[in-house]
Scaffold this active site. Structure first.
Site, PDB file in Angstrom:
ATOM      1  CB  CYS A  77      -0.870   0.113   1.097  1.00  0.00           C
ATOM      2  SG  CYS A  77      -0.163  -0.103   2.730  1.00  0.00           S
ATOM      3  CG  HIS A 110      -3.808   0.619   5.038  1.00  0.00           C
ATOM      4  ND1 HIS A 110      -3.101  -0.032   3.931  1.00  0.00           N
ATOM      5  CD2 HIS A 110      -5.086   1.182   4.595  1.00  0.00           C
ATOM      6  CE1 HIS A 110      -3.923  -0.392   2.839  1.00  0.00           C
ATOM      7  NE2 HIS A 110      -5.016   0.795   3.136  1.00  0.00           N
TER       8      HIS A 110
END
Lengths: 482, 891
Positions: A113, A430
């Site tokens: 990510c 994330h």
């Protein structure tokens, strides 16, 4: 001969005589005179059926004073438009993508990510895209190595694919090349690739691109990436002990926003980041001494990247720990007071112009729009004007503030992309990209799932909790044409 | 006491309990101390006197006995007349009850014994053991005569004992003559003393309501009938019919014709309706009757017996045919100033949603345009103007044609038909506007035009039968979309008419082996609508044969569900009449058998509130089935259909549906939102709204879709801001899901239906009457919603237009004697249940004063705020004719 009354639309025609020996067509002709509806388009309703042209009146048994009803108009008959209407449902997938208003997401290949969000942020820079599309093997300078070349090509391909596709794109090729070029991203942990620092990815990728997009052959565009992202800093070094002063210039791709206890706002962080202390051998003292470094911006980039220095190496835990402190950032950033004297002088006239223009717009719109709406309108309008001017001036505009050009930097920037991190350390958590589209809408790119967001929610990514918080943000310069 | 044993009597029961409770509760506290020690001198004297009497009664001397009994009687009567506490004589006589009883047994039959019986009967009021019914026993052997003189409480007690005794004797088949004698007296007493409810209760217990007729008079018949009609809802059949019959007769007796007509319509008894017309001589009142019949939506032909004069009859028939509905509706719209046409964008209000709303796509989406077509049709329904379909077409752009062609293929059908919706009820201009589509060479457009003609004529009858004339020829066309258009159009325009001509046209299709399934399905539906609630044998046979002819594969098709539904509609609300057909349905292929069974059951008992059927259906829903069985959907809908008739049932049903959401299988959960939508249609209850809002985010998209549509249904025509807001948020939440977004759009259109002037509720006349055609329309849509994908999201989205059957202006429009609108002040407020209340209680609360025409929301009631006029109907809904009050004096 029976007389009937005929009702047509809202009108009633009384006392129409019917000659029952003649076919019904004659009656229709009578009605044609009255209504102007041609007989073939008349529909006359008699008990439970329509009157046929050749109908026999005696069979129908029309009574004196009976009411008939006629339907029919002399209007034009509806025709299908000559050009068939195209429906979104019929379009192929690619064509749909352009209609969606934003491009596709990127598939997470396992802790990628950081890479996905970096790519999405950088993709939002149209100038970079066009520079990449001009890139070709022939044009590459000799000092670019093979892997850099491959990474550049992979970037170009990935950007292209993202624009064409509706469904999420899998960046496998790009990732392989990236790992090849920068082996640090291939770190494994428990057999899977580790989460990496997005900032590192961002910096390295930009560095590679800046190297490969250097076009030595064309004089007008020596360093596209630098023109887009480079910030020239002029620093003044001052040694308090000896009182000596020196100055130096350097070029960076992003400004750092240092976060300390006093910093609550981006602006303070930037100021903080431009001041520093360093130890250096003093030529007069003949030993190392403490120097104060005071930097000011000397030239402005088209895209100003700011990195929040949220991570620091924590020795105890042996990992990059995160500062969760809330640091607000504006949608519209003015960095005038971080600029050097020379630059400020250059900026003054364009800024005045910009203010005049805004004043004019506001003056026109104050009555129409109410309070909160105002700023939005102003923003988007300004956005549009800057976009327009951006197009008129070519990509190869070297220094935004250089005189003689049609458009000028104003030192005012609009937020266009935010890369956020959620989690407690740089190597975990994330990363998500939040990118403003040309339409003015914000899209959150959470790997393969893009979704629309509201502008006011973008400023809420400023930290202070466990929600996504801004890590790298990118501003776009606002121009004014003179 | 009767009311406590009769759970059915609601209003009266509570009140009486209260009264009877008061007596003992006051007593012990105040009197306890007094009793023993400090009896006042007066009391002491009374006590001693009574004791003396008791002794003397046992005296052998009859003279003395008689005198004592007389005195005792005097004392008791004198005190029972006041009801504030336990009468003192009774209290003091308590200890002697046993003695007197014993003595009574020893007495020879004589007048004296009868006297004593009377007294014992009264004493038994407080002394008799539970279930002994001594009071009644002594009464029966006592003197015949005025029982009222012993006081109210005594009579009540007696009535209660009679009811018990009656059931006992019934089971023993013993004679009841002596009881009935007493009943006569008691009823007469009650009716004279403002206790109509108790009289009715007693008569219901002894199953002899006819007695009422003799005893009602001008002062109490209204309350009596009110109690009877509202009790009817809670009575098992056939008692309810009997009760309504009685109240019809009472109303007729006192010439309260509008109420009588209401009951006649409820009973679906044409004979009674006729009788109302023949009994009433006043033409103006007859006009009012016609308005009531028109609102109910049944086909009714006046004959010369009912109205002698031909011109008058024509004028009245015009009213029954609803020809003035459009005019009245537009009067309302102009008065409320909502004539300005609205675009779908005005409804979506996308500007209130920043960011998330779809970024104005440059390419037309057929799905979104179709949604806009429906929204436009619903919102501008009946106004005759809009901004998509009726804009004047100039030759260069031909804009009216344009929107039509912004719909794809079958979408054009709905678009063309939407013109019919916009021109709703205005047959003349509607037909002329639709005319241009008839000349198109595009089949879906022709189909739409045919459907549009049907919609325009919905609820309107015309001598020339334009719908039949125009559509008749298209039924047997080649193209099945055109056929469906014509068939559906006929079904909508002739719903409830039982028109034989149409049956002879449609029935052959059902049994035509070559006809495609969809044509057959719609033919079955249309026949069901035209013969709704008629129990027509022939139609039923045709549909049954059509069902038996279906192949295994066809039975799996979603459209097949319209066949059983068509069958069910034939028996809508007709209860037992369905049984023969239900028997036949047991022989069907097992794929459809259960579905058919549930549909028939739910339709037949729709609006009856029959508790046993609710239990049957609940039992069906309780089973956990293998995948693929679809009959639980209609069972859940059936629950709502049966229970929807009255408030109490609705509340209970909402609660049991909530339970099903938690424990039911997925196919049940999908139907629950629809059932909720039906229960609260056009009546946005906050709790239901919240439940649906929660379900609209359900992970199962079909549950979510059903919930979204139901949000539209409960808010239909209310402009409810909260639902509108919810839907707006849903539109941004589901902006990527085309199917759900379509549902959200439809729901938005429903909420703003008719710009807030319409209602979908099939109930009218203060929720008393249920319009069968309206219910048929709603139920059809809900059945279609049980499987969204192939029907509403597929190419049969035009089933949404079945809602037009239920669309009615939620207005009250007052007209003068020439039927011209007349503006008068009215109070509009929340309706109050006044059943069983004495005197003239307020019927509305929290009212506001407006001038007519006014809108009435669910649960609201209007009353005139002026004495200048007298309304010709006590139910102030729809068109109301006002007569000048001759006694009115200007102040």
């Amino acid at each position: 001969m029976p007389t009937v009354s005929v009702k047509w639309q809202k009108k009633v025609f009384d006392g129409i005589e019917i000659d029952i020996t003649l076919p019904a067509y004659v009656f229709k002709a009578q009605l044609y005179d009255l209504t102007g509806v041609p007989p073939e388009r008349q529909k006359i309703m008699v008990k439970g059926g329509l009157l046929k042209d050749d109908a026999d009146w005696s069979a129908i048994g029309v009574k004196d004073g009976q009411k008939l009803m006629m339907m029919g108009t002399a209007d034009e008959i509806v025709k299908a438009p000559e050009k068939a209407i195209v429906f979104a449902e019929d379009l192929p997938e690619e064509a749909l993508a352009t209609n969606l208003g934003y491009s596709a997401g990127l598939v997470n290949l396992g802790n990628t990510c950081y890479m996905n969000s970096t790519v999405q942020c950088l993709k939002s820079v149209p100038e970079l895209k066009s520079a990449l599309s001009n890139y070709s093997l022939a044009a590459r300078s000799t000092d670019v190595d093979q892997t850099s070349h491959m990474l550049t090509v992979a970037t170009r391909e990935l950007f292209g694919e993202l624009d064409r596709s509706v469904n999420a794109v899998s960046p496998t090729q790009f990732w392989m090349v990236l790992r090849k070029k920068y082996p640090q991203f291939s770190q494994l942990q428990n057999g899977i690739y580790m989460q990496q620092d997005a900032e590192e990815c961002w910096t390295q990728l930009l560095y590679t691109l800046s190297q490969s997009l250097k076009a030595p052959t064309s004089s007008e565009d020596p360093d596209a990436v630098k023109a887009l992202f480079g910030v020239n800093l002029r620093s003044r070094l001052h040694c308090q002990e000896s009182g000596e002063e020196s100055s130096e210039t350097e070029s960076v791709y992003s400004l750092k926003c240092h976060i300390s206890h006093e910093v609550n706002h981006l602006h303070e962080g930037l100021k903080h980041g431009l001041k520093g202390e360093l130890e250096k051998t003093s030529p007069t003292l003949g030993r190392t001494a403490l120097y104060l470094k005071d930097s000011l911006i000397d030239s402005l980039p088209r895209y100003l990247t700011v990195q929040f220095v949220r991570f620091f190496w924590k020795r105890e835990t042996n990992q990059k720990a995160k500062i969760l402190r809330k640091v607000d950032y504006p949608l519209e950033l003015d960095i005038f007071d971080l600029c050097s004297e020379d630059l400020r002088k250059k900026l003054e006239a364009p800024r005045q112009k910009l203010r005049d223009e805004e004043g004019k717009k506001l003056g026109l719109q104050t009555s129409a729009k109410s309070g909160s709406k105002d700023s939005d309108v102003k923003m988007t309008d300004a956005e549009a004007s800057s976009n327009g001017s951006g197009e008129s001036s070519t990509v190869n505009q070297q220094e935004g503030a250089s005189s003689g050009k049609e458009t000028h930097m104003t030192g005012i920037y609009d937020l266009v992309a935010v890369l956020t991190h959620k989690g407690r350390s740089a190597d975990s958590g994330h990363y998500v990209a939040w990118v403003k589209q040309e339409s003015g809408k914000w899209i959150q790119y959470d790997d393969d799932n893009p979704s629309m967001q509201r502008e006011e929610d973008i400023t809420k990514l400023s930290g202070g909790g466990d929600w996504h918080m801004a890590y790298i943000i990118m501003y776009k310069a606002r121009f004014v044409s003179m | 006491m009767a009311p406590t044993q009769d759970p059915n009597s609601v209003g009266g029961g509570a009140k009486q309990d209260e009264a009877s409770l008061k007596v003992p509760s006051k007593d012990p506290k105040k009197k306890d101390e007094k009793k023993e020690e400090d009896l006042s001198e007066e009391d002491l004297e009374l006590k001693q006197n009574l004791e003396l009497y008791v002794e003397r009664v046992q005296d052998p001397n009859p003279e003395l006995q008689k005198a004592a009994l007389e005195s005792m009687r005097q004392e008791i009567r004198a005190s029972t007349s006041s009801m504030t506490s336990v009468p003192k004589p009774l209290k003091f006589l308590r200890p002697h009850y046993g003695i007197l009883k014993a003595f009574h047994v020893t007495m020879a039959d004589s007048d004296l014994k009868k006297y004593l019986s009377d007294i014992l009967s009264v004493l038994a009021l407080t002394m008799s053991a539970e279930g002994e019914r001594e009071s009644l026993g002594y009464r029966l052997i006592g003197t015949e005569g005025d029982i009222g003189s012993w006081g109210h409480e005594y009579v009540r007690n007696l009535a209660g004992e009679i009811a018990q005794e009656y059931t006992k004797r019934q089971s023993e088949e013993a004679p009841i003559d002596d009881l009935m004698e007493l009943v006569q007296q008691i009823v007469a007493f009650h009716m004279k003393h403002n206790a109509e409810t108790e009289a009715v209760d007693l008569l219901m217990d002894v199953e002899d309501l006819d007695l009422l007729l003799e005893h009602v008079d001008k002062t109490n018949f209204k309350r009596t009938c009110n109690y009877l009609t509202s009790a009817a809802k809670y009575l098992p059949g056939p008692d309810d019919m009997l009760v309504l019959d009685i109240s019809y007769m009472i109303y007729m007796k006192f010439e309260e014709y509008p109420n009588a007509l209401q009951i006649a319509l409820f009973l679906d008894n044409t004979q009674y309706v006729k009788q109302v017309f023949t009994s009433c001589a006043d033409l103006l009142r007859k006009k009012q009757f016609c308005y009531m019949i028109a609102r109910h939506g049944i086909t009714f032909d006046l004959d010369d017996e009912m109205v002698a004069d031909e011109d008058d009859r024509e004028a009245l028939q015009d009213i029954v045919n609803n020809t003035k509905l459009s005019e009245g509706y537009l009067t309302l719209a102009r008065d409320i100033e909502v004539m300005e046409a609205k675009t779908p964008e005005d409804i979506y209000k996308a500007h209130l949603l920043d960011g998330r709303a779809s970024s104005g796509a440059s390419v037309d989406s057929a799905r979104q345009n179709l949604a806009a077509t429906f929204v436009n049709a619903f919102v501008n329904a009946g106004f005759g103007q809009d901004k998509l379909m009726t804009v004047p077409s100039d030759s260069t752009t031909g804009s009216s044609g344009n929107w039509l062609f912004k719909n794809k293929e079958h979408g054009k059908t709905s678009a063309a038909a939407s013109l019919g919706m916009i021109q709703l009820w205005d047959v003349d201009s509607g037909l002329s506007q639709l005319d241009k589509y008839f000349h198109s060479n595009d089949n879906p457009i022709i189909a739409g035009a045919l459907l549009g003609v049907g919609i325009v004529n919905c609820g309107i009858k015309n001598d020339c039968d334009p719908a039949l004339a125009l559509l008749g020829d298209y039924i047997d066309k080649e193209d099945s979309s055109v056929r469906i258009g014509a068939i559906m159009g006929l079904g909508i325009s002739y719903a409830g008419s039982q028109n034989d001509q149409i049956r002879s046209k449609l029935s052959p299709i059902l049994n035509d082996a070559k006809a495609p399934l969809d044509v057959i399905a719609f033919a079955s539906l249309s026949l069901g609508m035209i013969y709704v609630g008629s129990c027509n044998e022939e139609v039923a046979q045709s549909i049954i044969f059509a069902l038996m002819d279906r192949s295994e594969a066809e039975l799996g098709d979603a459209l097949t569900r319209f066949l059983p539904l068509g069958l069910g509609l034939l028996y809508l609300g007709k209860q037992e009449s369905v049984e023969a057909t239900a028997e036949v349905s047991k022989t069907f292929n097992e794929k459809i058998r259960k579905y058919c069974d549930m549909t028939l059951l739910s339709c037949a008992y729709a609006g009856t509130g029959n508790v046993l059927k609710v239990q049957d259906l609940l039992a069906q829903c309780g089973e956990h089935l293998e995948k693929g069985d679809i009959h639980q959907g209609p069972a859940v809908l059936g629950l709502a259909m049966v229970a929807m008739s009255e408030e109490l049932g609705i509340d209970m049903e909402i609660r049991s549906l909530e339970r099903m959401l938690q424990y039911g299988e997925q196919n049940i959960r999908r139907a629950v939102p629809l059932a909720l939508g039906l229960l609260c249609i056009s009546n946005p209850k906050v709790t239901v709204m919240d439940t649906l809002s929660r379900l609209s985010h359900d992970t199962d998209s079909e549950v979510a879709m059903a919930a979204v549509i139901s949000l539209g249904l409960i808010g239909a025509g209310t402009n409810n801001a909260r639902i509108a807001g919810m839907l707006r948020n849903l539109s941004s939440y589901y902006y990527k899901d085309a199917s759900l977004l379509f549902c959200v759009r439809i729901a938005q259109g429903l909420v703003h239906m008719g710009k807030g002037l319409l209602t979908l509720s099939p109930f009218h006349s203060e929720r008393f009457l249920l319009s069968p055609t309206a219910l048929a329309g709603i139920v059809t849509l809900l059945h279609a919603c049980l499987d969204m994908k192939p029907i509403i999201l597929g190419k049969y989205h035009y089933v949404l237009y079945f809602l037009v059957l239920a669309m009615q202006p939620r207005m009250m429009l007052t007209v003068d004697e020439n039927l011209k609108p007349l503006s008068v002040p009215v109070r509009v407020g929340q309706a109050v249940d006044v059943v069983g209340q004495a005197g003239r209680p307020k019927t509305i609360t929290g009212f506001q004063t407006h001038s007519t025409p006014v809108l009435l929301a669910a649960g609201e009631r209007a009353e005139l705020a002026t004495d200048k006029y007298i309304p010709l109907s006590p139910i102030l809904e729809g068109f109301i004719i006002l007569k000048e009050n001759p006694d009115y004096r200007e102040e």
